[in-house]
Motif scaffolding. Structure first.
Motif, mmCIF file in Angstrom:
data_model
loop_
_atom_site.group_PDB
_atom_site.id
_atom_site.type_symbol
_atom_site.label_atom_id
_atom_site.label_comp_id
_atom_site.label_asym_id
_atom_site.label_seq_id
_atom_site.Cartn_x
_atom_site.Cartn_y
_atom_site.Cartn_z
ATOM 1 N N LEU A 7 3.003 16.412 6.888
ATOM 2 C CA LEU A 7 3.650 15.165 7.361
ATOM 3 C C LEU A 7 4.971 15.160 6.690
ATOM 4 O O LEU A 7 5.054 15.791 5.475
ATOM 5 C CB LEU A 7 2.907 14.172 6.431
ATOM 6 N N GLN A 11 7.023 10.019 6.847
ATOM 7 C CA GLN A 11 5.694 9.865 7.550
ATOM 8 C C GLN A 11 4.758 9.439 6.299
ATOM 9 O O GLN A 11 3.913 8.513 6.224
ATOM 10 C CB GLN A 11 4.874 11.082 8.351
ATOM 11 N N GLN A 12 4.849 10.187 5.293
ATOM 12 C CA GLN A 12 4.020 9.957 3.932
ATOM 13 C C GLN A 12 4.488 8.671 3.467
ATOM 14 O O GLN A 12 3.532 7.703 3.048
ATOM 15 C CB GLN A 12 4.519 11.011 2.917
ATOM 16 N N GLY A 14 5.520 5.940 5.173
ATOM 17 C CA GLY A 14 5.098 5.059 6.072
ATOM 18 C C GLY A 14 3.517 4.799 5.888
ATOM 19 O O GLY A 14 3.097 3.713 5.857
ATOM 20 N N TRP A 15 2.825 5.800 5.516
ATOM 21 C CA TRP A 15 1.523 5.789 5.457
ATOM 22 C C TRP A 15 1.047 5.261 4.116
ATOM 23 O O TRP A 15 0.171 4.352 3.996
ATOM 24 C CB TRP A 15 0.583 7.211 5.488
ATOM 25 N N PHE A 18 1.632 1.391 4.449
ATOM 26 C CA PHE A 18 0.376 0.888 5.219
ATOM 27 C C PHE A 18 -0.670 0.835 4.397
ATOM 28 O O PHE A 18 -1.317 -0.364 4.383
ATOM 29 C CB PHE A 18 0.204 1.796 6.457
ATOM 30 N N VAL A 19 -1.108 1.822 3.530
ATOM 31 C CA VAL A 19 -2.491 1.588 2.727
ATOM 32 C C VAL A 19 -2.051 0.354 1.590
ATOM 33 O O VAL A 19 -2.975 -0.141 1.337
ATOM 34 C CB VAL A 19 -2.629 2.990 1.933
#
Length: 55
Positions: A7, A11-12, A14-15, A18-19
């Motif tokens: 990633l 992307q990291q 973004g995740w 989200f979490v």
């Protein structure tokens, strides 16, 4: 910590956001107002007739 995933930093991030959002929704607790227990807390000097004399 990619956990074996390839990633990018975006992307990291973004995740992670989200979490964090999911955990904030799951862990959100409603706050209840405290119930007045003392006689002086149940009276109001502003509202006529609600003030208890001598307290």
């Amino acid at each position: 910590m990619g956990f074996g995933l390839d990633l990018s930093a975006e992307q990291q991030a973004g995740w992670m956001s989200f979490v964090a959002a999911v955990l904030a929704i799951v862990e959100h607790r409603e706050v209840e107002a405290p119930v007045p227990s003392l006689k002086v807390e149940r009276s109001s000097p502003v509202e006529p007739g609600s003030h208890v004399a001598g307290v």
